[in-house]
Scaffold this motif. Structure first.
Motif, PDB file in Angstrom:
ATOM      1  N   UNK A   5      21.072  43.240  48.755  1.00  0.00           N
ATOM      2  CA  UNK A   5      21.911  44.291  48.163  1.00  0.00           C
ATOM      3  C   UNK A   5      21.951  45.518  49.061  1.00  0.00           C
ATOM      4  N   UNK A   6      20.823  45.796  49.747  1.00  0.00           N
ATOM      5  CA  UNK A   6      20.820  46.883  50.726  1.00  0.00           C
ATOM      6  C   UNK A   6      21.818  46.606  51.845  1.00  0.00           C
ATOM      7  N   UNK A   7      21.807  45.341  52.331  1.00  0.00           N
ATOM      8  CA  UNK A   7      22.709  44.980  53.426  1.00  0.00           C
ATOM      9  C   UNK A   7      24.155  45.020  52.958  1.00  0.00           C
ATOM     10  N   UNK A   8      24.392  44.677  51.686  1.00  0.00           N
ATOM     11  CA  UNK A   8      25.748  44.696  51.173  1.00  0.00           C
ATOM     12  C   UNK A   8      26.268  46.135  51.116  1.00  0.00           C
ATOM     13  N   UNK A   9      25.383  47.043  50.659  1.00  0.00           N
ATOM     14  CA  UNK A   9      25.764  48.448  50.629  1.00  0.00           C
ATOM     15  C   UNK A   9      26.073  48.941  52.041  1.00  0.00           C
ATOM     16  N   UNK A  10      25.224  48.530  52.995  1.00  0.00           N
ATOM     17  CA  UNK A  10      25.416  48.960  54.380  1.00  0.00           C
ATOM     18  C   UNK A  10      26.699  48.359  54.949  1.00  0.00           C
ATOM     19  N   UNK A  11      26.971  47.091  54.586  1.00  0.00           N
ATOM     20  CA  UNK A  11      28.172  46.431  55.090  1.00  0.00           C
ATOM     21  C   UNK A  11      29.425  47.099  54.555  1.00  0.00           C
ATOM     22  N   UNK A  12      29.400  47.469  53.248  1.00  0.00           N
ATOM     23  CA  UNK A  12      30.566  48.156  52.682  1.00  0.00           C
ATOM     24  C   UNK A  12      30.806  49.474  53.401  1.00  0.00           C
ATOM     25  N   UNK A  13      29.721  50.212  53.612  1.00  0.00           N
ATOM     26  CA  UNK A  13      29.835  51.523  54.253  1.00  0.00           C
ATOM     27  C   UNK A  13      30.392  51.387  55.659  1.00  0.00           C
ATOM     28  N   UNK A  46      38.136  42.212  51.937  1.00  0.00           N
ATOM     29  CA  UNK A  46      37.885  41.312  50.814  1.00  0.00           C
ATOM     30  C   UNK A  46      36.381  41.162  50.575  1.00  0.00           C
ATOM     31  N   UNK A  47      36.062  40.526  49.449  1.00  0.00           N
ATOM     32  CA  UNK A  47      34.657  40.342  49.075  1.00  0.00           C
ATOM     33  C   UNK A  47      33.952  39.397  50.040  1.00  0.00           C
ATOM     34  N   UNK A  48      34.658  38.325  50.437  1.00  0.00           N
ATOM     35  CA  UNK A  48      34.050  37.356  51.347  1.00  0.00           C
ATOM     36  C   UNK A  48      33.679  37.976  52.684  1.00  0.00           C
ATOM     37  N   UNK A  51      30.603  40.130  52.250  1.00  0.00           N
ATOM     38  CA  UNK A  51      29.391  39.329  52.071  1.00  0.00           C
ATOM     39  C   UNK A  51      28.926  38.733  53.388  1.00  0.00           C
ATOM     40  N   UNK A  52      29.876  38.238  54.181  1.00  0.00           N
ATOM     41  CA  UNK A  52      29.502  37.665  55.480  1.00  0.00           C
ATOM     42  C   UNK A  52      28.870  38.715  56.376  1.00  0.00           C
ATOM     43  N   UNK A  53      29.470  39.907  56.361  1.00  0.00           N
ATOM     44  CA  UNK A  53      28.927  41.005  57.172  1.00  0.00           C
ATOM     45  C   UNK A  53      27.519  41.373  56.702  1.00  0.00           C
ATOM     46  N   UNK A  54      27.334  41.376  55.367  1.00  0.00           N
ATOM     47  CA  UNK A  54      26.010  41.705  54.815  1.00  0.00           C
ATOM     48  C   UNK A  54      24.983  40.679  55.245  1.00  0.00           C
ATOM     49  N   UNK A  55      25.377  39.398  55.237  1.00  0.00           N
ATOM     50  CA  UNK A  55      24.451  38.356  55.681  1.00  0.00           C
ATOM     51  C   UNK A  55      24.100  38.528  57.148  1.00  0.00           C
TER      52      UNK A  55
END
Lengths: 410, 119
Positions: A5-13, A46-48, A51-55
């Motif tokens: 979830x941390x990585x997802x927040x960072x990826x969105x930012x 998009x969401x996908x 998510x890929x960026x977060x991973x």
């Protein structure tokens, strides 16, 4: 907050602030060259894409943490080995940069040994890395050039791959695959192919014997290893590291104290520790590179950064092997509250590694026929006995818990 | 999507594969390259190398190799069996244990004959 979830927040930012504007600018700049599969900027919205960026971020963080641990493991190995042999080991400190500066500036270095060599010596790893990358890569004239290059790539990449596969805790996990431990064991067992390949391709007798010994070793430990893990999988009913650790924490029939797997499956624990030591090729089982008999075993003809990476990969495998042993038998990241679970996990892993280092400087190496005897005639029956004990325990467990219905003390 | 959890493993497999490749490639700009016939010869503790190493190797433990191939398959079945053990019917448990017993009998027979076969 979990790692993902941390990585997802960072990826969105990062996607909103940096990547989407950059790709939009680039696509506006070169309209004829836009990607036929669709715009990258749109995909990142998009969401996908997020998510890929977060991973991508998550695996890179796990990789960085694993590499930091690797440096600490190599440092520990050197220091403890030195202490066992009654010397001090690497002592290079940050002050020694002054010597380097003086050397580069052209003046004669002032060798102040008492000041410059009184540190903890962790810089020695950096110095070794710089030395290794600046050395020549020698390919013997008689070697099979293609396989001589491919062998190290197979061995090193399969070992580096191990770094993100095990979670440090249920929140710090780069991959939460349901078949996590099977993926780890699959990645572990690729490496002997790399050993055999590079041993054969070197066209050197020592390398050849080393590669063949690696095959013999694989034959002897692989089956007891998997059979001793089977008992743990049976208790947990899953290959997922998180589920296995939760099951160990939940089995608290003894006055509410969690019984980790190494108590009910003590035979399996012993078999597993011997086999994982053979799997990571540490000292009683380092037959492929027996530096007393074969020159450097299967790594004889390798030099420079390739040789350094072989050493590094072996320590990665050691770290990953200790992590698997911790997850399966020592309760993983479970521990009393005030210390965070990641620290508990690393503490257990480092205890196993220190134990291995003590073994390394205490026991002699075993022979090829001895390891085959040990694997097939002693460890295989013992691991099967362990599996039968576990089946027996699981079958009588409902009755057992009725008979022993103890009060919840804690 | 099914198998979503395996996407990071796939991503990292690519990173892990490119890690040694990229390092060997980048190292090309830092390392010297001085070829020399003596340096490129096979290392045999300073002696002049004798013969090739690509020979028909005497594979002393082929008996164990054959057993390994059989038992690796048995272990694959067993590992899949233990994961679902708690939900299985009694017949499935007994059949699998009988199968294991049969293969162990075969192993016992092979080890009895091993003294003859071992070279």
């Amino acid at each position: 907050m979990s790692l993902f979830s941390f990585c997802k927040w960072m990826a969105e930012w990062t996607a909103q602030k940096m990547l989407i504007p950059i790709f939009e600018f680039q696509e506006g700049l070169f309209p004829p060259f836009t990607n036929p599969a669709g715009s990258i900027a749109d995909w990142l919205g998009t969401d996908g894409g997020i998510t890929t960026l977060a991973w991508l971020y998550a695996v890179n963080i796990a990789f960085a943490v694993g590499m930091t641990n690797l440096i600490l493991v190599i440092h520990l190995e050197r220091k403890i080995a030195a202490r066992i042999q009654d010397r001090r080991g690497p002592m290079l400190s940050f002050r020694s940069f002054r010597e380097l500066g003086e050397d580069l500036a052209g003046s004669a270095p002032s060798w102040k040994f008492k000041e410059n060599y009184a540190g903890i010596g962790i810089l020695q790893n950096l110095a070794d890395g710089i030395k290794a990358i600046a050395k020549e890569l020698i390919v013997p004239a008689k070697a099979d050039k293609f396989l001589f290059t491919m062998g190290p790539i197979i061995f090193i990449s399969s070992s580096v791959f191990l770094l993100v596969l095990f979670p440090l805790s249920d929140r710090f996990a780069a991959s939460s695959a349901p078949a996590g431990l099977m993926v780890i064991m699959a990645a572990f067992s690729i490496a002997p192919i790399g050993v055999l390949t590079s041993g054969w391709a070197s066209n050197n007798k020592y390398s050849m014997i080393g590669g063949m010994r690696s095959a013999a070793q694989l034959m002897s430990y692989e089956i007891p290893l998997l059979l001793s893990m089977a008992g743990v999988f049976l208790m947990a009913g899953s290959y997922d590291p998180v589920v296995i650790v939760e099951q160990q924490q939940a089995s608290s029939w003894f006055f509410g104290i969690p019984i980790w797997n190494f108590i009910p499956q003590f035979i399996g624990f012993i078999v597993f520790m011997i086999c994982i030591l053979a799997e990571v090729e540490r000292v009683p089982f380092d037959l492929p590179e027996a530096e007393a008999e074969l020159v450097e075993g299967w790594t004889t003809e390798y030099s420079g950064i390739r040789y350094m990476f072989f050493l590094m990969a072996e320590y990665i495998r050691g770290f990953a092997g200790a992590a698997v042993a911790t997850i399966l038998f020592l309760g993983g990241w479970a521990g009393p509250w005030p210390i965070p679970p990641e620290i508990w996990f690393l503490t257990k892993v480092y205890l196993i590694i220190i134990f291995w280092i003590f073994i390394r400087w205490s026991v002699p190496r075993i022979r090829t026929d001895q390891i085959l005897e040990l694997g097939w005639k002693k460890l295989l029956p013992l691991s099967l006995i362990n599996l039968l004990i576990v089946i027996f325990m699981v079958e009588i467990y409902p009755y057992f818990s009725e008979i022993v219905s103890l009060p919840e003390v804690f | 999507m099914l198998g979503d959890e395996y996407v990071p493993i796939g991503i990292f497999a690519l990173i892990a594969l490119s890690f040694p490749v990229m390092t060997f490639f980048i190292g090309r700009f830092f390392r010297p390259h001085n070829d020399n016939a003596l340096k490129n010869s096979t290392y045999e503790c300073g002696e002049v190398p004798v013969g090739e190493a690509h020979i028909q190797f005497h594979f002393q433990y082929y008996m164990f190799a054959i057993l390994f191939v059989v038992f690796d398959l048995v272990v694959v079945f067993l590992i899949l069996w233990v994961q679902v053990y708690l939900d299985l019917a009694i017949a499935a448990k007994v059949v699998m244990l009988l199968f294991l017993l049969l293969t162990l009998l075969g192993l016992w027979y092979a080890f009895r004959k091993e003294d003859v076969i071992w070279i």
